[in-house]
Scaffold this motif. Sequence first.
Motif, PDB file in Angstrom:
ATOM      1  N   VAL A  22     -14.483   4.026  -1.682  1.00  0.00           N
ATOM      2  CA  VAL A  22     -13.258   3.555  -1.034  1.00  0.00           C
ATOM      3  C   VAL A  22     -13.272   3.876   0.458  1.00  0.00           C
ATOM      4  N   ASP A  75      -9.629  -0.805   2.788  1.00  0.00           N
ATOM      5  CA  ASP A  75      -9.095  -1.202   1.480  1.00  0.00           C
ATOM      6  C   ASP A  75      -7.567  -1.293   1.442  1.00  0.00           C
ATOM      7  N   SER A  96      -6.432  -4.707   0.901  1.00  0.00           N
ATOM      8  CA  SER A  96      -6.816  -5.441  -0.306  1.00  0.00           C
ATOM      9  C   SER A  96      -6.134  -4.836  -1.532  1.00  0.00           C
ATOM     10  N   GLU A 149      -7.307  -5.123  -4.673  1.00  0.00           N
ATOM     11  CA  GLU A 149      -8.229  -4.922  -5.787  1.00  0.00           C
ATOM     12  C   GLU A 149      -8.292  -3.467  -6.252  1.00  0.00           C
ATOM     13  N   LYS A 150      -8.442  -2.547  -5.291  1.00  0.00           N
ATOM     14  CA  LYS A 150      -8.573  -1.134  -5.645  1.00  0.00           C
ATOM     15  C   LYS A 150      -7.287  -0.581  -6.254  1.00  0.00           C
ATOM     16  N   HIS A 171      -9.636   7.161  -3.117  1.00  0.00           N
ATOM     17  CA  HIS A 171      -8.925   6.202  -3.969  1.00  0.00           C
ATOM     18  C   HIS A 171      -7.483   6.678  -4.236  1.00  0.00           C
TER      19      HIS A 171
END
Length: 154
Positions: free
Chosen positions: A15, A20, A23, A25-26, A68
Amino acid sequence: MRNMIEVATGFQYSVNIGFDLNSDEKLKNFIPTQSALKLLEEIILSTNLNSTDRARVLIGAYGKGKSHIILTILAMLIKKDLSLFEKLLPKLKENDKLYQAVLNYYKSNNKILPVVITGSNTSIPQAFLLALQRTLAMNNMLDVMPEMILYHKS
Ligand SMILES: Nc1ncnc2c1ncn2[C@@H]1O[C@H](COP(=O)(O)OP(=O)(O)OP(=O)(O)O)[C@@H](O)[C@H]1O
Ligand SMILES: [Mg+2]
């Protein structure tokens, strides 16, 4: 070349918080652990205006998931749509105190602006000022940038 090399489907890249954060997605893939829920609760409660307990240091082995967790918590602090937190949301709902704290934060007028500091080739104050300026510029909020700091930058 592109025909010869491909990324395995489902490959989990590490990550990058700055990258990120744009986005979803994570966020969808985040698996909530007990320690993640505890950290989220602490941070959400620390958004209280009276809180004086806000600094955190996160320590863990490479690839343990530090970035994350932070990405997920930052996404909540900027009030991304709760339905994006596909795996986390059901866990939140199991913990009434935490779920209420999150809902209260979303309902409140307060919103925290994450300033993600990247790069390491300058001093920490320089890197911080640059990140602050870049973040404010991206959010059309440069007018709140203190004079003194703009002067300091040049
Ligand atoms: N709770 C989680 N749910 C889903 N995926 C996770 C979780 N924790 C870690 N991962 C995945 O594991 C990989 C490593 O996680 P991450 O990049 O957050 O680690 P890190 O602790 O920040 O590592 P480093 O110390 O190298 O920066 C990433 O692909 C991330 O998406
Ligand atoms: Mg990391």
